[in-house]
Motif scaffolding. Structure first.
Motif, short mmCIF file in Angstrom:
data_model
loop_
_atom_site.label_atom_id
_atom_site.label_comp_id
_atom_site.label_asym_id
_atom_site.label_seq_id
_atom_site.Cartn_x
_atom_site.Cartn_y
_atom_site.Cartn_z
N PRO A 15 0.84 -1.21 0.00
CA PRO A 15 0.00 0.00 0.00
C PRO A 15 0.87 1.25 0.00
CG PRO A 15 -0.07 -1.10 2.14
CD PRO A 15 0.65 -2.02 1.21
N ALA A 16 0.56 2.17 -0.89
CA ALA A 16 1.42 3.34 -1.09
C ALA A 16 1.56 4.21 0.15
CB ALA A 16 0.87 4.18 -2.25
N HIS A 17 0.55 4.24 1.00
CA HIS A 17 0.51 5.21 2.10
C HIS A 17 0.97 4.63 3.45
CE1 HIS A 17 -3.01 2.82 2.72
NE2 HIS A 17 -3.43 3.52 3.76
N VAL A 18 1.37 3.35 3.48
CA VAL A 18 1.77 2.73 4.75
C VAL A 18 3.29 2.65 4.81
CG1 VAL A 18 1.54 0.75 6.28
CG2 VAL A 18 -0.38 1.43 4.82
N GLU A 19 3.88 3.53 5.57
CA GLU A 19 5.32 3.71 5.59
C GLU A 19 6.07 2.44 5.96
OE1 GLU A 19 9.25 4.90 5.86
OE2 GLU A 19 7.58 5.77 4.75
N ARG A 20 5.57 1.70 6.94
CA ARG A 20 6.34 0.53 7.40
C ARG A 20 6.42 -0.55 6.33
NH1 ARG A 20 1.32 -0.14 9.81
NH2 ARG A 20 0.42 -2.26 9.74
N PHE A 21 5.42 -0.62 5.45
CA PHE A 21 5.48 -1.59 4.35
C PHE A 21 6.40 -1.10 3.24
CE2 PHE A 21 0.97 -2.92 5.68
CZ PHE A 21 1.47 -3.87 6.56
N VAL A 22 6.29 0.18 2.91
CA VAL A 22 7.14 0.75 1.87
C VAL A 22 8.61 0.67 2.27
CG1 VAL A 22 7.75 2.89 0.68
CG2 VAL A 22 5.34 2.28 0.98
N ALA A 23 8.90 0.93 3.54
CA ALA A 23 10.28 0.99 4.01
C ALA A 23 11.03 -0.32 3.84
CB ALA A 23 10.31 1.42 5.47
N ARG A 24 10.32 -1.44 3.93
CA ARG A 24 10.99 -2.74 3.87
C ARG A 24 10.71 -3.50 2.58
NH1 ARG A 24 11.00 -6.52 8.85
NH2 ARG A 24 12.76 -7.24 7.58
N ALA A 25 9.94 -2.93 1.68
CA ALA A 25 9.55 -3.66 0.47
C ALA A 25 10.76 -4.11 -0.33
CB ALA A 25 8.64 -2.79 -0.39
N HIS A 26 11.81 -3.28 -0.40
CA HIS A 26 12.98 -3.62 -1.20
C HIS A 26 13.77 -4.79 -0.62
CE1 HIS A 26 14.76 -1.07 1.91
NE2 HIS A 26 15.92 -1.61 1.61
N GLU A 27 13.48 -5.18 0.61
CA GLU A 27 14.18 -6.30 1.25
C GLU A 27 13.52 -7.64 0.98
OE1 GLU A 27 14.16 -5.42 5.38
OE2 GLU A 27 15.23 -3.51 5.18
N ARG A 28 12.36 -7.65 0.36
CA ARG A 28 11.56 -8.87 0.29
C ARG A 28 11.96 -9.82 -0.84
NH1 ARG A 28 9.86 -8.61 5.38
NH2 ARG A 28 8.46 -6.84 5.78
N GLY A 29 12.73 -9.33 -1.80
CA GLY A 29 13.19 -10.21 -2.88
C GLY A 29 12.21 -10.41 -4.01
N ALA A 30 11.15 -9.63 -4.06
CA ALA A 30 10.16 -9.78 -5.14
C ALA A 30 10.74 -9.27 -6.46
CB ALA A 30 8.89 -9.01 -4.80
N ASP A 31 10.36 -9.93 -7.53
CA ASP A 31 10.75 -9.46 -8.87
C ASP A 31 10.10 -8.12 -9.19
OD1 ASP A 31 12.32 -11.69 -9.39
OD2 ASP A 31 10.70 -12.77 -10.40
N CYS A 32 8.91 -7.91 -8.67
CA CYS A 32 8.16 -6.69 -8.94
C CYS A 32 7.42 -6.26 -7.68
CB CYS A 32 7.17 -6.92 -10.09
SG CYS A 32 6.21 -5.45 -10.54
N ILE A 33 7.46 -4.99 -7.39
CA ILE A 33 6.65 -4.41 -6.32
C ILE A 33 5.49 -3.66 -6.95
CG2 ILE A 33 6.58 -2.81 -4.37
CD1 ILE A 33 8.32 -5.22 -3.82
N GLN A 34 4.28 -3.99 -6.52
CA GLN A 34 3.09 -3.28 -7.00
C GLN A 34 2.64 -2.30 -5.92
OE1 GLN A 34 0.36 -5.78 -9.70
NE2 GLN A 34 1.06 -7.25 -8.17
N ILE A 35 2.96 -1.04 -6.12
CA ILE A 35 2.51 -0.01 -5.19
C ILE A 35 1.02 0.17 -5.39
CG2 ILE A 35 2.75 2.40 -4.53
CD1 ILE A 35 5.61 2.30 -5.56
N ASP A 36 0.27 -0.03 -4.32
CA ASP A 36 -1.17 -0.11 -4.46
C ASP A 36 -1.87 1.19 -4.13
OD1 ASP A 36 -3.57 -1.31 -5.04
OD2 ASP A 36 -3.81 -2.23 -3.06
N LEU A 37 -2.71 1.62 -5.05
CA LEU A 37 -3.61 2.74 -4.80
C LEU A 37 -5.06 2.26 -4.74
CD1 LEU A 37 -2.12 5.40 -7.26
CD2 LEU A 37 -1.78 5.24 -4.79
N GLU A 38 -5.28 0.96 -4.90
CA GLU A 38 -6.64 0.46 -5.01
C GLU A 38 -7.12 -0.16 -3.70
OE1 GLU A 38 -9.52 -2.32 -7.72
OE2 GLU A 38 -7.68 -3.08 -6.84
N ASP A 39 -7.29 -1.48 -3.65
CA ASP A 39 -8.03 -2.12 -2.57
C ASP A 39 -7.43 -1.94 -1.18
OD1 ASP A 39 -10.01 -2.92 -4.26
OD2 ASP A 39 -9.40 -5.03 -4.34
#
Length: 297
Positions: A15-39
């Motif tokens: 989710p684009a607006h949740v800092e704690r998720f954005v801050a660690r997303a690059h550590e997760r090893g995903a091929d693609c990060i989908q920044i969410d503005l929807e659900d």
């Protein structure tokens, strides 16, 4: 598989607006990060989320992942999402609740206008198209060909099941999911998804079994909602070392037969002919593409 298509085994929603998720997303090893503005963003937080997109995109790609932004529908929200998100750190968009090929073309036109306004190469932003209704599913083949920006097609299990009045399960989703693979392959784009619901992230063994089955049915990657799902997707949507070794033996066996004037060969008690060898070459190409991606990270 076209060399222009990305390697996306795992596509993690953040989710684009949740800092704690954005801050660690690059550590997760995903091929693609989908920044969410929807659900995952409530209506009261949509504008805040849009303001966060540009900075979030720059941050989450630090680990080497590609970055997409999942946008809203209706059109008014989609326009504001696109205007907030088009930029050099956003590789493209996940289009939700796509209704038709014309719907895709309309959003394609808007994205191109914003790219041009911002001095970007028109065509920079790629697209994943989400099929979420029975009507859209009936037109999936046309939707998949609606824009050269499209690189992947997906069927949103929960929303599709809701629209059809069915329970989201392996049995009920198998036919539409399999048809989606055919539509994607016919259009030359990636078939993404799982042949079951992806909401149960706590049972990792069951999730792994779903991923294995999905790969057998032709899917090459899937979105996920929890970081624990990322390594499972990465591992199981990639050829194993045993598969790569056998693929090389298949190719060698047929090449040796060809040199002797034969169109088929025997390997481990099984016949090897041209289609089987081509499948082996594609598997090795997939293995090479995944390795190249890992080297860039």
């Amino acid at each position: 598989m076209s060399p222009e298509l990305p390697v996306w085994r795992s596509l993690l929603y953040v989710p684009a607006h949740v800092e704690r998720f954005v801050a660690r997303a690059h550590e997760r090893g995903a091929d693609c990060i989908q920044i969410d503005l929807e659900d995952s963003v409530p209506p009261s937080e949509k504008e805040l989320a849009r303001r966060c997109v540009a900075a979030a995109a720059e941050r989450v790609r630090a680990g080497g992942a590609d970055v997409l932004v999942r946008i809203n529908r209706p059109l008014g929200l989609a326009v504001r999402d696109i205007e907030a998100a088009v930029g050099p750190h956003v590789d493209g968009f996940t289009l939700t609740k796509v209704a038709s090929a014309d719907h895709v073309r309309l959003l394609d036109e808007l994205i191109g206008e914003v790219e041009q306004q911002r001095g970007m190469t028109v065509g920079h932003s790629r697209l994943i198209v989400l099929i979420e209704s029975a009507d859209a599913w009936l037109h999936a083949a046309a939707i998949a060909r609606a824009s050269p920006r499209i690189v992947a097609l997906n069927l949103a299990s929960e929303d599709f099941a809701l629209d059809c009045g069915i329970e989201p399960s392996f049995e009920t989703l198998l036919m539409p999911k399999q048809q989606l693979v055919y539509a994607a392959r016919a259009a030359g784009v990636l078939p993404l998804g799982l042949v079951d619901s992806m909401t149960n992230f706590a049972d990792e063994a069951k999730f792994a079994d779903i991923v294995r089955r999905s790969r057998r049915f032709g899917f090459v990657g899937a979105s996920c909602i929890h970081p624990a799902q990322v390594p499972i997707l990465n591992a199981l949507f990639a050829p194993s070392s045993e598969e790569v070794e056998r693929a090389r033996r298949v190719i060698d066996a047929l090449e040796a037969a060809t040199r002797e004037g034969r169109g088929a060969a025997a390997l481990d008690g099984r016949m090897i002919d041209a289609p089987i060898a081509e499948n082996a070459r594609r598997l090795i190409a997939r293995h090479t593409a995944i390795a190249a991606r890992a080297a860039r990270a």
